[in-house]
Motif scaffolding. Structure first.
Motif, mmCIF file in Angstrom:
data_model
loop_
_atom_site.group_PDB
_atom_site.id
_atom_site.type_symbol
_atom_site.label_atom_id
_atom_site.label_comp_id
_atom_site.label_asym_id
_atom_site.label_seq_id
_atom_site.Cartn_x
_atom_site.Cartn_y
_atom_site.Cartn_z
ATOM 1 N N GLN A 39 1.898 1.883 -3.337
ATOM 2 C CA GLN A 39 0.828 2.324 -4.304
ATOM 3 C C GLN A 39 0.702 1.006 -5.264
ATOM 4 N N ASP A 46 -3.241 -3.352 -5.612
ATOM 5 C CA ASP A 46 -4.280 -3.410 -6.258
ATOM 6 C C ASP A 46 -4.454 -4.688 -7.142
ATOM 7 N N ARG A 47 -5.488 -5.134 -7.568
ATOM 8 C CA ARG A 47 -5.305 -6.250 -8.359
ATOM 9 C C ARG A 47 -4.592 -6.316 -9.925
ATOM 10 N N LYS A 54 0.739 -1.164 0.088
ATOM 11 C CA LYS A 54 0.066 -0.061 -0.109
ATOM 12 C C LYS A 54 0.880 1.270 -0.001
ATOM 13 N N SER A 107 -1.826 -4.147 -10.264
ATOM 14 C CA SER A 107 -0.662 -4.247 -10.204
ATOM 15 C C SER A 107 0.209 -5.431 -9.604
#
Length: 291
Positions: free
Chosen positions: A59, A62-63, A56, A65
């Motif tokens: 960044q 997420d799916r 996190k 990445s």
């Protein structure tokens, strides 16, 4: 390079925490395990506990990445296809090792239910390893490097870190050396000393080529599903082969396998490297024809 250093630092911090905790945990007397095994498991626990906050922060949580940016049914189909292809690829290597008498069939092998149990363990273990390692290396790390430095850097640096991590493991203390605070830090230091042993060179070359191949698959497909299947299939064949055969160090071509698991080595490096080259050329031609 900078992003790779960040990921390496994260793994190193987890290992340091494990080294700090291993002696107090062993001193409780509740665990009847080798200290180096406990240190390794603790490092894995810290990696898993801190992974989501770490991603996190970068960044990457997420799916897309992480390489999961396709529909569930397509993802599962790609994993299954990759698994069968991975089995076929490593089965050819295993058969070559047997043909060269580098590995000999185990005459005392109990086929049932022992082999069935070990095969099931290899299947489950391969899938778990495939999911975890592909998510970390060809998911988060690959995405992070590619965003900053492009495809070539992402392929090379993910493969290099993937290779190194497989050899950065605590080893047992020499006979007669007690396990105490000093012993714990000696085990920690052995993690970096073992990496540079000459005997690991062929296995390192093979794992580097594995990392390159999987990174190229990630680049061409845009997800890690196929890579998970390939990875799991390779682990499955290695696990079953090691239980069905024994290494033969007296074979004239024994140098073709390394010290890591008795399966991968120079022969595996050439085989996987050749497949990576063919795959990249084939997919590049397909893309140029589509354009």
């Amino acid at each position: 390079m900078r992003i790779t250093a960040v990921f390496f630092s994260y793994l190193l911090i987890c290992l340091v925490l494990a080294a700090l905790l291993t002696y107090p945990v062993m001193a409780t007397g509740y665990l009847d395990e080798d200290p180096q095994r406990v240190m390794g498991r603790l490092a894995q626990v810290f990696i898993l506990l801190g992974l989501w906050p770490f991603l996190k922060r970068l960044q990457l949580a997420d799916r897309r990445s992480l390489g999961y940016g396709i529909q569930g049914h397509a993802f599962r189909r790609a994993v299954a296809l990759g698994w069968f292809e991975g089995v076929a690829i490593l089965l050819m290597l295993a058969l070559a090792l047997v043909a060269l008498e580098i590995r000999l069939p185990d005459a005392d092998l109990e086929l049932w239910p022992y082999l069935a149990k070990k095969a099931l363990q290899a299947l489950i273990g391969g899938l778990l390893i495939g999911v975890l390692e592909e998510t970390f290396f060809r998911g988060a790390l690959y995405t992070a490097i590619r965003r900053c430095d492009g495809v070539a850097s992402a392929v090379v640096w993910t493969a290099l870190l993937y290779m190194l991590v497989h050899f950065m493991k605590p080893s047992g203390l020499p006979e007669g050396v007690p396990f105490d605070w000093a012993g714990a830090w000696q085990m920690f230091g052995s993690v970096f000393i073992d990496v540079f042993q000459w005997k690991h060179l062929s296995s390192m070359a093979a794992l580097f080529m594995v990392g390159v191949f999987l990174a190229l698959v990630r680049e061409r497909t845009g997800h890690i599903a196929w890579g998970i299947g390939l990875h799991a299939g390779w682990v499955f064949v290695i696990g079953v082969t090691r239980r069905m055969t024994d290494g033969n160090p007296e074979a004239p071509t024994a140098f073709l396998v390394g010290s890591y698991d008795g399966i991968i080595g120079w022969l595996a490096a050439v085989w996987i490297g050749l497949l990576a080259l063919v795959f990249w050329g084939w997919t590049r031609r397909e893309r140029s024809e589509e354009a």
